[in-house]
Motif scaffolding. Structure first.
Motif, PDB file in Angstrom:
ATOM      1  N   THR A  82      39.368  45.207  37.801  1.00  0.00           N
ATOM      2  CA  THR A  82      39.273  45.201  39.262  1.00  0.00           C
ATOM      3  C   THR A  82      37.830  45.026  39.715  1.00  0.00           C
ATOM      4  O   THR A  82      37.556  44.337  40.717  1.00  0.00           O
ATOM      5  CB  THR A  82      39.872  46.501  39.828  1.00  0.00           C
ATOM      6  OG1 THR A  82      41.203  46.678  39.317  1.00  0.00           O
ATOM      7  CG2 THR A  82      39.930  46.465  41.343  1.00  0.00           C
ATOM      8  N   LEU A  83      36.894  45.616  38.969  1.00  0.00           N
ATOM      9  CA  LEU A  83      35.480  45.419  39.277  1.00  0.00           C
ATOM     10  C   LEU A  83      35.100  43.943  39.152  1.00  0.00           C
ATOM     11  O   LEU A  83      34.358  43.410  39.983  1.00  0.00           O
ATOM     12  CB  LEU A  83      34.627  46.263  38.324  1.00  0.00           C
ATOM     13  CG  LEU A  83      33.111  46.181  38.513  1.00  0.00           C
ATOM     14  CD1 LEU A  83      32.694  46.742  39.877  1.00  0.00           C
ATOM     15  CD2 LEU A  83      32.393  46.934  37.389  1.00  0.00           C
ATOM     16  N   TYR A  84      35.630  43.278  38.133  1.00  0.00           N
ATOM     17  CA  TYR A  84      35.353  41.848  37.973  1.00  0.00           C
ATOM     18  C   TYR A  84      35.910  41.055  39.146  1.00  0.00           C
ATOM     19  O   TYR A  84      35.261  40.138  39.661  1.00  0.00           O
ATOM     20  CB  TYR A  84      35.949  41.351  36.662  1.00  0.00           C
ATOM     21  CG  TYR A  84      35.761  39.867  36.422  1.00  0.00           C
ATOM     22  CD1 TYR A  84      34.503  39.282  36.488  1.00  0.00           C
ATOM     23  CD2 TYR A  84      36.854  39.050  36.131  1.00  0.00           C
ATOM     24  CE1 TYR A  84      34.333  37.924  36.268  1.00  0.00           C
ATOM     25  CE2 TYR A  84      36.689  37.695  35.908  1.00  0.00           C
ATOM     26  CZ  TYR A  84      35.427  37.136  35.979  1.00  0.00           C
ATOM     27  OH  TYR A  84      35.265  35.792  35.769  1.00  0.00           O
ATOM     28  N   ARG A  85      37.098  41.399  39.612  1.00  0.00           N
ATOM     29  CA  ARG A  85      37.659  40.703  40.775  1.00  0.00           C
ATOM     30  C   ARG A  85      36.786  40.962  42.015  1.00  0.00           C
ATOM     31  O   ARG A  85      36.607  40.073  42.852  1.00  0.00           O
ATOM     32  CB  ARG A  85      39.101  41.139  41.007  1.00  0.00           C
ATOM     33  CG  ARG A  85      40.074  40.570  39.974  1.00  0.00           C
ATOM     34  CD  ARG A  85      41.510  40.593  40.444  1.00  0.00           C
ATOM     35  NE  ARG A  85      42.406  39.945  39.484  1.00  0.00           N
ATOM     36  CZ  ARG A  85      42.674  38.651  39.460  1.00  0.00           C
ATOM     37  NH1 ARG A  85      42.096  37.841  40.338  1.00  0.00           N
ATOM     38  NH2 ARG A  85      43.509  38.150  38.566  1.00  0.00           N
ATOM     39  N   ALA A  86      36.233  42.160  42.122  1.00  0.00           N
ATOM     40  CA  ALA A  86      35.328  42.451  43.237  1.00  0.00           C
ATOM     41  C   ALA A  86      34.087  41.568  43.167  1.00  0.00           C
ATOM     42  O   ALA A  86      33.651  40.996  44.180  1.00  0.00           O
ATOM     43  CB  ALA A  86      34.932  43.928  43.216  1.00  0.00           C
ATOM     44  N   VAL A  87      33.510  41.433  41.976  1.00  0.00           N
ATOM     45  CA  VAL A  87      32.313  40.608  41.801  1.00  0.00           C
ATOM     46  C   VAL A  87      32.611  39.155  42.139  1.00  0.00           C
ATOM     47  O   VAL A  87      31.818  38.486  42.829  1.00  0.00           O
ATOM     48  CB  VAL A  87      31.792  40.746  40.356  1.00  0.00           C
ATOM     49  CG1 VAL A  87      30.788  39.641  40.028  1.00  0.00           C
ATOM     50  CG2 VAL A  87      31.141  42.107  40.159  1.00  0.00           C
ATOM     51  N   ARG A  88      33.741  38.649  41.691  1.00  0.00           N
ATOM     52  CA  ARG A  88      34.100  37.260  41.997  1.00  0.00           C
ATOM     53  C   ARG A  88      34.264  37.064  43.508  1.00  0.00           C
ATOM     54  O   ARG A  88      33.853  36.043  44.053  1.00  0.00           O
ATOM     55  CB  ARG A  88      35.384  36.858  41.272  1.00  0.00           C
ATOM     56  CG  ARG A  88      35.235  36.779  39.766  1.00  0.00           C
ATOM     57  CD  ARG A  88      36.538  36.374  39.092  1.00  0.00           C
ATOM     58  NE  ARG A  88      36.689  34.920  39.041  1.00  0.00           N
ATOM     59  CZ  ARG A  88      37.561  34.222  39.734  1.00  0.00           C
ATOM     60  NH1 ARG A  88      38.371  34.821  40.590  1.00  0.00           N
ATOM     61  NH2 ARG A  88      37.637  32.905  39.600  1.00  0.00           N
ATOM     62  N   ALA A  89      34.866  38.048  44.168  1.00  0.00           N
ATOM     63  CA  ALA A  89      35.029  37.949  45.615  1.00  0.00           C
ATOM     64  C   ALA A  89      33.667  37.945  46.315  1.00  0.00           C
ATOM     65  O   ALA A  89      33.425  37.133  47.223  1.00  0.00           O
ATOM     66  CB  ALA A  89      35.879  39.113  46.120  1.00  0.00           C
ATOM     67  N   GLU A  91      30.758  37.005  45.095  1.00  0.00           N
ATOM     68  CA  GLU A  91      30.031  35.772  44.805  1.00  0.00           C
ATOM     69  C   GLU A  91      30.634  34.558  45.505  1.00  0.00           C
ATOM     70  O   GLU A  91      29.987  33.518  45.588  1.00  0.00           O
ATOM     71  CB  GLU A  91      29.976  35.560  43.297  1.00  0.00           C
ATOM     72  CG  GLU A  91      29.090  36.604  42.608  1.00  0.00           C
ATOM     73  CD  GLU A  91      29.056  36.497  41.097  1.00  0.00           C
ATOM     74  OE1 GLU A  91      28.142  37.075  40.485  1.00  0.00           O
ATOM     75  OE2 GLU A  91      29.965  35.857  40.517  1.00  0.00           O
ATOM     76  N   ASN A  92      31.850  34.717  46.008  1.00  0.00           N
ATOM     77  CA  ASN A  92      32.481  33.638  46.761  1.00  0.00           C
ATOM     78  C   ASN A  92      32.558  33.959  48.257  1.00  0.00           C
ATOM     79  O   ASN A  92      33.364  33.366  48.982  1.00  0.00           O
ATOM     80  CB  ASN A  92      33.870  33.351  46.201  1.00  0.00           C
ATOM     81  CG  ASN A  92      33.809  32.603  44.876  1.00  0.00           C
ATOM     82  OD1 ASN A  92      33.623  31.390  44.853  1.00  0.00           O
ATOM     83  ND2 ASN A  92      33.939  33.323  43.771  1.00  0.00           N
ATOM     84  N   ASN A  93      31.700  34.912  48.680  1.00  0.00           N
ATOM     85  CA  ASN A  93      31.544  35.236  50.109  1.00  0.00           C
ATOM     86  C   ASN A  93      32.835  35.710  50.765  1.00  0.00           C
ATOM     87  O   ASN A  93      33.077  35.447  51.947  1.00  0.00           O
ATOM     88  CB  ASN A  93      30.983  34.018  50.868  1.00  0.00           C
ATOM     89  CG  ASN A  93      29.618  33.604  50.353  1.00  0.00           C
ATOM     90  OD1 ASN A  93      28.741  34.432  50.188  1.00  0.00           O
ATOM     91  ND2 ASN A  93      29.464  32.313  50.086  1.00  0.00           N
ATOM     92  N   ARG A 136      25.403  42.041  39.331  1.00  0.00           N
ATOM     93  CA  ARG A 136      26.065  41.022  40.140  1.00  0.00           C
ATOM     94  C   ARG A 136      26.687  41.618  41.408  1.00  0.00           C
ATOM     95  O   ARG A 136      27.285  40.889  42.207  1.00  0.00           O
ATOM     96  CB  ARG A 136      27.132  40.296  39.311  1.00  0.00           C
ATOM     97  CG  ARG A 136      26.535  39.469  38.184  1.00  0.00           C
ATOM     98  CD  ARG A 136      27.572  38.949  37.222  1.00  0.00           C
ATOM     99  NE  ARG A 136      28.522  38.034  37.858  1.00  0.00           N
ATOM    100  CZ  ARG A 136      29.549  37.455  37.203  1.00  0.00           C
ATOM    101  NH1 ARG A 136      29.718  37.696  35.906  1.00  0.00           N
ATOM    102  NH2 ARG A 136      30.363  36.643  37.843  1.00  0.00           N
ATOM    103  N   LEU A 137      26.540  42.909  41.598  1.00  0.00           N
ATOM    104  CA  LEU A 137      27.024  43.559  42.811  1.00  0.00           C
ATOM    105  C   LEU A 137      26.012  43.394  43.942  1.00  0.00           C
ATOM    106  O   LEU A 137      24.834  43.080  43.695  1.00  0.00           O
ATOM    107  CB  LEU A 137      27.240  45.051  42.547  1.00  0.00           C
ATOM    108  CG  LEU A 137      28.391  45.429  41.628  1.00  0.00           C
ATOM    109  CD1 LEU A 137      28.297  46.911  41.244  1.00  0.00           C
ATOM    110  CD2 LEU A 137      29.747  45.134  42.283  1.00  0.00           C
TER     111      LEU A 137
END
Length: 247
Positions: A82-89, A91-93, A136-137
Motif C-alpha cells: 500500500t505504501l508503494y501505491r501511495a508513492v506511485r500516486a 509521483e503521478n500527482n 520518494r515520499l
C-alpha cells in the motif's frame, strides 16, 4: 551510484522476464508466506510490473484467510504494498489517492506491529519498505518514515547482531545497509559511522562494498545515495525453494 543502481535494476528486469509466472502454490504450507508473496510484490517494487504486483496483493489477502497465524507478517507485506501505491500516486500527482493509500499503509503497519508476537518478520518488511520508499515520499513525511525504518532495523539488530557474520549475504547486507542508511537519514552520525565500518568489514567483495567505500570517503554523498537493495530480491527463489523441498 546511479549507474550501479541502473545496472542492478536492469539485471532484475532480465531475471523477472526469465522467472516463472505461474500462480504461487498457496496451499503448500512448507513454504513461508514471505517466499510465496515476495517475488510478485518485488516485481512491482523494482520493475513496476503491476500485473505481478496485483497478483501478490491478491495472494496476501488469500493467505490472510488461509494462514491466520501469520497475520502480522502478512499485514506488514500489505502495508508495504500500500505504501508503494501511495508513492506511485504521489509521483503521478494524484494527491487525494496518495493521502488515502498513505493513511492505509500507516494503519496497516501499526496493526501488524500490534498483532505480532514475534516481531522480526514485521520489522524486516517494515524497515525494508521504508528504506525503499521513504525518500520518494513528500518531504513532510520523510522524517517520520526514516524514524520508523531506524526503529525497525534496530529491533532486528538486537536479535541478529550476535550472528550477523553468519547470515546469508542478502539478509546480512540489507540489515547493515538499512541500519546505516536509516541512521544517516535520522541524523545519527556516530551510529552511521559504526555501522558503515561494520559493512566494510563484513561485506568485502560484494555489491555493497563500493557504495560503502564512497560513503566513507565522501560523507556528503550519503544524503543523495542509497546503500540498500544492492543484491535486490532476485526472481526464481520460489522455484528454487520448491525444488529443494521436493528432492
Amino acid at each position: 551510484m546511479k549507474a550501479i543502481k541502473l545496472g542492478l535494476i536492469a539485471a532484475f528486469l532480465v531475471a523477472v522476464a526469465m522467472a516463472q509466472t505461474q500462480e504461487p502454490p498457496l496451499a503448500d504450507t512448507r513454504l513461508s508466506i514471505h517466499t510465496l508473496v515476495r517475488e510478485d510484490i518485488f516485481a512491482g517494487f523494482l520493475a513496476d510490473d503491476m500485473e505481478r504486483f496485483a497478483r501478490g496483493e491478491k495472494n496476501i489477502q488469500i493467505l490472510l484467510e488461509k494462514r491466520p497465524d501469520q497475520k502480522a507478517d502478512l499485514l506488514a507485506w500489505k502495508a508495504g504494498a500500500t505504501l508503494y501505491r501511495a508513492v506511485r500516486a504521489y509521483e503521478n500527482n494524484r494527491s487525494d489517492e496518495f493521502q488515502r493509500y498513505y493513511k492505509q499503509a500507516l494503519d496497516l503497519f501499526a496493526e501488524a506491529q500490534k498483532t505480532a508476537t514475534i516481531k522480526d518478520g514485521v520489522a524486516a518488511v517494515t524497515g525494508g519498505s521504508y528504506v525503499l520508499f521513504a525518500d520518494r515520499l513528500p518531504k513532510e513525511y520523510r522524517a517520520a518514515a526514516w524514524a520508523q525504518a531506524y526503529d525497525s532495523f534496530r529491533l532486528l539488530w538486537q536479535h541478529q547482531a550476535s550472528v550477523v557474520d553468519k547470515l546469508p549475504l542478502h539478509i546480512k547486507g540489507e540489515l547493515l545497509a538499512g541500519l546505516t542508511q536509516s541512521a544517516q537519514r535520522t541524523g545519527r552520525t556516530e551510529e552511521m559511522a559504526v555501522y558503515l565500518d561494520k559493512m566494510l568489514e563484513l561485506l568485502r567483495d560484494t555489491p555493497y562494498e563500493s557504495v560503502a567505500k564512497q560513503w566513507k570517503k565522501s560523507p556528503e554523498s550519503a544524503a543523495k545515495s542509497s546503500l540498500a537493495c544492492m543484491t535486490c530480491h532476485e526472481a526464481g527463489r520460489l522455484n528454487a525453494r520448491l525444488a529443494a523441498l521436493n528432492k
